[in-house]
Design a protein around this motif. Structure first.
Motif, short mmCIF file in Angstrom:
data_model
loop_
_atom_site.label_atom_id
_atom_site.label_comp_id
_atom_site.label_asym_id
_atom_site.label_seq_id
_atom_site.Cartn_x
_atom_site.Cartn_y
_atom_site.Cartn_z
N VAL A 179 0.87 -1.18 0.00
CA VAL A 179 0.00 0.00 0.00
C VAL A 179 0.90 1.23 0.00
CG1 VAL A 179 -1.93 -1.14 1.17
CG2 VAL A 179 -0.17 0.04 2.53
N ASP A 180 0.39 2.34 -0.47
CA ASP A 180 1.17 3.57 -0.53
C ASP A 180 1.08 4.39 0.74
OD1 ASP A 180 1.97 3.09 -3.20
OD2 ASP A 180 0.10 3.98 -3.96
N MET A 181 0.01 4.20 1.50
CA MET A 181 -0.21 5.05 2.67
C MET A 181 -0.96 4.27 3.74
SD MET A 181 -2.41 8.64 2.82
CE MET A 181 -1.17 9.62 1.96
N ILE A 182 -0.63 4.54 5.01
CA ILE A 182 -1.41 3.99 6.11
C ILE A 182 -1.67 5.09 7.13
CG2 ILE A 182 -0.59 1.61 5.86
CD1 ILE A 182 1.24 2.13 8.31
N LEU B 87 7.11 10.12 7.09
CA LEU B 87 6.17 10.52 8.13
C LEU B 87 5.50 11.82 7.70
CD1 LEU B 87 4.88 10.33 10.92
CD2 LEU B 87 7.01 11.26 11.90
N LEU B 88 4.32 11.69 7.13
CA LEU B 88 3.64 12.84 6.55
C LEU B 88 2.96 13.72 7.58
CD1 LEU B 88 2.68 14.28 3.91
CD2 LEU B 88 0.62 12.85 4.05
N ILE C 187 -1.01 8.81 16.72
CA ILE C 187 -1.51 8.49 15.39
C ILE C 187 -0.66 9.19 14.33
CG2 ILE C 187 -3.47 8.76 13.82
CD1 ILE C 187 -5.31 8.43 16.25
N VAL C 188 -0.39 8.47 13.26
CA VAL C 188 0.44 9.00 12.18
C VAL C 188 -0.15 8.66 10.82
CG1 VAL C 188 2.60 8.94 13.49
CG2 VAL C 188 1.91 6.93 12.17
N ILE C 189 0.25 9.41 9.82
CA ILE C 189 0.00 9.07 8.42
C ILE C 189 1.36 8.86 7.78
CG2 ILE C 189 -0.95 9.81 6.20
CD1 ILE C 189 -2.91 11.59 7.73
N LEU C 190 1.57 7.65 7.25
CA LEU C 190 2.83 7.30 6.62
C LEU C 190 2.64 7.06 5.13
CD1 LEU C 190 4.26 4.67 9.17
CD2 LEU C 190 4.63 7.15 9.15
#
Length: 294
Positions: free
Chosen positions: A49-52, A100-101, A199-202
């Motif tokens: 996947v490209d993002m989680i 780490l977006l 919580i993070v968006i990677l």
């Protein structure tokens, strides 16, 4: 995807797809039903996947430095300024092949909720001796330090565990408990909160590097905007849910100032000790950037 957290991420996706149309598009594949939680970090690492989106405490074996999030008390905006987020981003790129977006919902704290009035010791701290308390792995040492028997139960099974009396309490963020109807059984909450949201968006690093500069800058800006917006939204939501929770009958047990300081310090120290024992390479730098003495 019905939780307040999932809805926050969906709102981010919708904003990206609207404001970055023709530049970036995110296609939501689903939640744990599409990709089990335990497999998501490896999936973004390998490019499945490209993002989680989710708690960084789900992949401590890959990036133990994420304990800086829960062990920290410096807000995300300040971490952007002092270099804390940049350092953790660099570590994610090295160890997880991920960018780490964003660190959304950074205003979250965690509480202990019980099915009975907690006993306080002579110092005014909760004495949880003899109580089985459910929590995520990141609470384990903290709960045991308070005398509790730590229990690991999957979230979908917690309702039944509370209903049957298998557990006498849980650790959970300040938002979202009522979405799961656990308030049907819980009667008391211990204040103040401990830890900070993680919580993070990677984004898969190969995918990130393959994007052109315009796309990366656009996504970076929208990720930061979501981080800031969700901080405010979840601050307000926490106040609203606190009022509703008390209206439903959950009593708040507020520790004295001295006990509260010791309680929070005890929680923070378990996170930093865990990080130091796993990989102390960046321990001093992360502690300096993410944590200030209270």
């Amino acid at each position: 995807l019905g939780t307040v957290y999932s809805q926050s991420f969906i709102s981010f996706i919708e904003r990206v797809n609207m404001e970055a149309a023709g530049v970036v598009r995110i296609n939501l594949l689903g939640g744990p039903e599409a990709l089990p939680t335990a497999e998501q970090a490896n999936a973004v690492r390998s490019g499945i996947v490209d993002m989680i989106y989710g708690p960084s405490s789900y992949y401590p074996g890959d990036v133990p430095e994420t304990d800086a999030f829960v062990g920290g008390n410096v807000p995300p905006a300040e971490l952007r300024e002092n270099g804390g987020m940049a350092l953790l981003n660099e570590i994610h790129q090295q160890k997880l092949n991920a960018y780490l977006l964003s660190h959304p919902e950074g205003s979250l704290g965690f509480h202990i909720y019980l099915t009975q009035l907690p006993v306080l010791d002579a110092a005014g701290l909760p004495n949880l001796d003899g109580l089985r308390v459910r929590g995520a792995q990141l609470y384990r040492e903290f709960f045991m330090g308070l005398g509790a028997t730590y229990v690991s139960i999957k979230v979908p099974e917690v309702y039944t565990a509370l209903e049957r009396g298998t557990v006498a309490g849980i650790g959970w963020p300040s938002v979202g408990l009522m979405d799961l109807s656990w308030d049907n059984f819980l009667t008391h909450r211990i204040d103040p909160h401990y830890f900070q949201g993680d919580i993070v968006i990677l984004v898969n690093l190969d995918r990130w590097n393959a994007m052109d500069e315009i796309a990366r800058n656009t996504l970076r800006e929208l990720g930061l905007a979501h981080e800031q917006r969700s901080y405010a939204v979840f601050t307000d939501l926490g106040l609203e849910e606190d009022a509703e929770m008390q209206r439903r009958g959950i009593e708040v047990v507020t520790l004295s100032d001295a006990a509260a300081k010791k309680y929070r310090r005890q929680a923070y120290e378990t996170a930093w000790a865990r990080l130091k024992s796993r990989d102390d390479t960046h321990y001093e730098a992360l502690r300096r950037l993410f944590y200030r003495e209270e």
